[in-house]
Design a protein around this motif. Structure first.
Motif, mmCIF file in Angstrom:
data_model
loop_
_atom_site.group_PDB
_atom_site.id
_atom_site.type_symbol
_atom_site.label_atom_id
_atom_site.label_comp_id
_atom_site.label_asym_id
_atom_site.label_seq_id
_atom_site.Cartn_x
_atom_site.Cartn_y
_atom_site.Cartn_z
ATOM 1 N N ARG A 23 8.330 -7.542 9.871
ATOM 2 C CA ARG A 23 9.531 -7.124 9.152
ATOM 3 C C ARG A 23 9.350 -7.290 7.646
ATOM 4 N NH1 ARG A 23 14.582 -9.874 11.600
ATOM 5 N NH2 ARG A 23 13.760 -11.654 10.447
ATOM 6 N N THR A 24 8.757 -8.401 7.243
ATOM 7 C CA THR A 24 8.523 -8.645 5.820
ATOM 8 C C THR A 24 7.519 -7.646 5.255
ATOM 9 O OG1 THR A 24 8.929 -11.001 6.136
ATOM 10 C CG2 THR A 24 7.781 -10.350 4.125
ATOM 11 N N PHE A 25 6.466 -7.380 6.038
ATOM 12 C CA PHE A 25 5.446 -6.431 5.576
ATOM 13 C C PHE A 25 6.038 -5.040 5.363
ATOM 14 C CE2 PHE A 25 2.473 -3.051 6.849
ATOM 15 C CZ PHE A 25 1.527 -3.174 5.846
ATOM 16 N N LEU A 26 6.797 -4.564 6.339
ATOM 17 C CA LEU A 26 7.378 -3.221 6.236
ATOM 18 C C LEU A 26 8.349 -3.118 5.060
ATOM 19 C CD1 LEU A 26 8.017 -2.425 10.024
ATOM 20 C CD2 LEU A 26 6.200 -1.536 8.541
ATOM 21 N N THR A 27 9.043 -4.201 4.780
ATOM 22 C CA THR A 27 9.976 -4.197 3.655
ATOM 23 C C THR A 27 9.228 -4.176 2.325
ATOM 24 O OG1 THR A 27 11.507 -5.490 4.996
ATOM 25 C CG2 THR A 27 11.961 -5.363 2.654
ATOM 26 N N MET A 28 8.139 -4.921 2.239
ATOM 27 C CA MET A 28 7.346 -4.950 1.004
ATOM 28 C C MET A 28 6.677 -3.604 0.731
ATOM 29 S SD MET A 28 5.540 -8.697 1.322
ATOM 30 C CE MET A 28 4.403 -8.346 -0.020
ATOM 31 N N VAL A 29 6.442 -2.846 1.808
ATOM 32 C CA VAL A 29 5.813 -1.532 1.634
ATOM 33 C C VAL A 29 6.633 -0.649 0.694
ATOM 34 C CG1 VAL A 29 5.278 0.635 2.835
ATOM 35 C CG2 VAL A 29 4.497 -1.533 3.771
ATOM 36 N N GLY A 30 7.966 -0.764 0.761
ATOM 37 C CA GLY A 30 8.816 0.041 -0.115
ATOM 38 C C GLY A 30 8.543 -0.219 -1.587
ATOM 39 N N VAL A 31 8.451 -1.499 -1.966
ATOM 40 C CA VAL A 31 8.138 -1.851 -3.350
ATOM 41 C C VAL A 31 6.731 -1.400 -3.712
ATOM 42 C CG1 VAL A 31 7.896 -3.750 -4.994
ATOM 43 C CG2 VAL A 31 9.711 -3.807 -3.272
ATOM 44 N N PHE A 32 5.795 -1.622 -2.788
ATOM 45 C CA PHE A 32 4.404 -1.210 -3.013
ATOM 46 C C PHE A 32 4.310 0.293 -3.296
ATOM 47 C CE2 PHE A 32 0.744 0.852 -1.038
ATOM 48 C CZ PHE A 32 -0.305 0.302 -1.760
ATOM 49 N N ILE A 33 4.942 1.108 -2.447
ATOM 50 C CA ILE A 33 4.875 2.561 -2.620
ATOM 51 C C ILE A 33 5.506 2.981 -3.935
ATOM 52 C CG2 ILE A 33 5.718 4.770 -1.713
ATOM 53 C CD1 ILE A 33 5.383 3.657 1.086
ATOM 54 N N GLY A 34 6.625 2.339 -4.282
ATOM 55 C CA GLY A 34 7.309 2.684 -5.530
ATOM 56 C C GLY A 34 6.433 2.477 -6.754
ATOM 57 N N ILE A 35 5.825 1.300 -6.861
ATOM 58 C CA ILE A 35 4.989 1.023 -8.023
ATOM 59 C C ILE A 35 3.697 1.820 -7.968
ATOM 60 C CG2 ILE A 35 3.751 -0.954 -7.057
ATOM 61 C CD1 ILE A 35 5.159 -0.668 -10.627
ATOM 62 N N TYR A 36 3.201 2.085 -6.756
ATOM 63 C CA TYR A 36 1.981 2.877 -6.591
ATOM 64 C C TYR A 36 2.209 4.319 -7.078
ATOM 65 C CZ TYR A 36 -2.016 5.128 -4.335
ATOM 66 O OH TYR A 36 -3.156 5.848 -4.098
ATOM 67 N N ILE A 37 3.340 4.898 -6.688
ATOM 68 C CA ILE A 37 3.682 6.260 -7.138
ATOM 69 C C ILE A 37 3.836 6.287 -8.655
ATOM 70 C CG2 ILE A 37 5.520 7.999 -7.115
ATOM 71 C CD1 ILE A 37 5.969 7.333 -4.180
ATOM 72 N N TYR A 38 4.518 5.277 -9.173
ATOM 73 C CA TYR A 38 4.737 5.220 -10.625
ATOM 74 C C TYR A 38 3.412 5.147 -11.382
ATOM 75 C CZ TYR A 38 6.000 3.279 -15.159
ATOM 76 O OH TYR A 38 6.103 3.047 -16.503
#
Length: 420
Positions: A23-38
């Motif tokens: 659950r924690t990993f999947l939630t962190m993915v959102g932040v990861f993808i956001g900064i990665y796209i940026y």
């Protein structure tokens, strides 16, 4: 602040994460993808900027090329299809009528636009190369990098119609020996001797130039090839703050008037506006950067909200544990800080991984495009952008962590101890 460096705080954080790994990993993915796209989109737009700056680094940003074509409309007694011929005196009219012009260079050439190239010989070696008739002012628009010991055409060459030439790197390689200094040597251009006064490093000087070009004084060119006051095209640079499209239209309107073409005949005078191309490219790159900012922030926010939800669930699951801590003397601020540190840690961890992944992706793109002939170079993200994204994540991590933190503080020890 002291709680941040407390070993027990971090043990508790990792225990909480370990209980809800997926659950924690999947939630962190959102932040990861956001900064990665940026990072990815910002770097891509910067690479586009760098590529075009490198491709046209020797050419003025607000430059354009103007040439004559055939009329497409009858006007003032002239029939359709009349070929217009630009003249040297047109340059003076344009300088007076269009004040935004900061440099204007009339140019002639053999070997471009379907014309026969110049036949260049030196001893037993020979070749066919483009020969340009130029004024020194051309270097104010398209800088020519000259090897040490040489020079470009100057005003005395023009005034005295000197037979001097600036040759290209490839021309030197093909006509001179490897250990031979071409400066001061002689070549024959269509059976006329010219002294070499410079060798230019090719770096792009417009849509018609390459590494074998030969430049001679405009006045010498017209004398050898009997072109009189004819001009093949004008290379023009406008002021930095000028509207390049408006300058282009003003130049074309004046040329149509001078050569008695219909004022509405857009085909009579041709042009290529490099300044407009630059404007569109950098506008696209800026738009891409802005898009990366919006998409990145939205995705990061979604990810951070997800982390907040995870912490709310965690607080609910840890109600009894928190009650025990409160009963044993933990202050509300200690409980609040525990949750805030956990929120900040998860946000920053996902963000830093995203930044590293984005940087590695940009490095891979840079390596793959180095040997590809496209205007793309060194896709990087300014340090200020990276620091700004980290600060944004800190702020969001703290703000979103306040909700579960306040929920944890609001738990009464007696109620928590009854929780099953």
């Amino acid at each position: 602040m002291r709680q941040l460096f407390d070993r027990d705080t971090w043990i508790e954080i990792f225990q909480s994460i370990n209980k809800n790994k997926l659950r924690t990993f999947l939630t962190m993915v959102g932040v990861f993808i956001g900064i990665y796209i940026y990072i990815g989109l910002s770097g891509a737009s910067k690479g586009l900027d760098n590529g075009f700056e490198k491709e046209f680094e020797t050419v003025a940003r607000n430059s354009m090329f103007i040439w004559a074509q055939s009329t497409s409309k009858p006007y003032a007694g002239f029939k359709t299809g009349r070929q217009i011929q630009l003249k040297l005196q047109d340059a003076e009219v344009l300088r007076r009528q269009v004040p935004e012009i900061v440099a204007l260079a009339p140019r002639n050439v053999r070997g471009v636009f379907g014309s026969s190239p110049g036949v260049i010989t030196r001893g037993l070696k020979s070749g066919n190369y483009s020969v340009f008739g130029d004024f020194p002012e051309f270097t104010k628009i398209a800088t020519k990098r000259i090897y040490d010991g040489g020079r470009f055409i100057n005003d005395d060459d023009i005034a005295q119609e000197r037979k001097v030439a600036v040759i290209g790197e490839r021309t030197q390689d093909e006509l001179f020996d490897e250990d031979e200094d071409p400066i001061g040597g002689y070549i024959e251009i269509d059976n006329v001797n010219f002294q070499v006064v410079g060798v230019h490093k090719f770096a792009g000087g417009g849509p018609f130039d390459n590494d074998s070009d030969i430049f001679i004084p405009f006045t010498t060119y017209r004398k050898i090839y009997n072109t009189g006051d004819n001009v093949a095209w004008f290379t023009v640079a406008a002021a930095d703050d000028a509207d390049v499209v408006a300058v282009e239209q003003a130049i074309k309107a004046n040329l149509r008037r001078i050569h008695k073409a219909d004022p509405t005949d857009e085909k009579a005078i041709g042009s290529f506006n490099l300044g407009e191309v630059f404007k569109k490219i950098f506008g696209f790159a800026n738009g891409l950067t802005f898009l990366s900012l919006i998409v990145g922030i939205a995705t990061i926010l979604a990810g951070v909200i997800g982390i907040g939800n995870i912490l709310l669930i965690s607080v609910k699951e840890r109600t009894k544990e928190l009650g025990v801590r409160r009963a044993l003397g933990a202050t509300p601020s200690e409980v609040r800080n525990q949750i805030l540190i956990e929120s900040l840690f998860l946000t920053m961890l996902a963000g830093v991984i995203g930044i590293i992944a984005g940087a590695l992706t940009l490095k891979g793109i840079d390596v793959m495009t180095q040997n590809v002939e496209i205007p793309y170079s060194n896709p990087t993200v300014p340090v200020a952008y990276v620091i700004g994204s980290l600060l944004l994540m800190v702020m969001l991590g703290v703000l979103i962590g306040l909700i579960p933190a306040q929920r944890a503080v609001s738990i009464k020890p007696i109620d928590a101890l009854r929780e099953e």
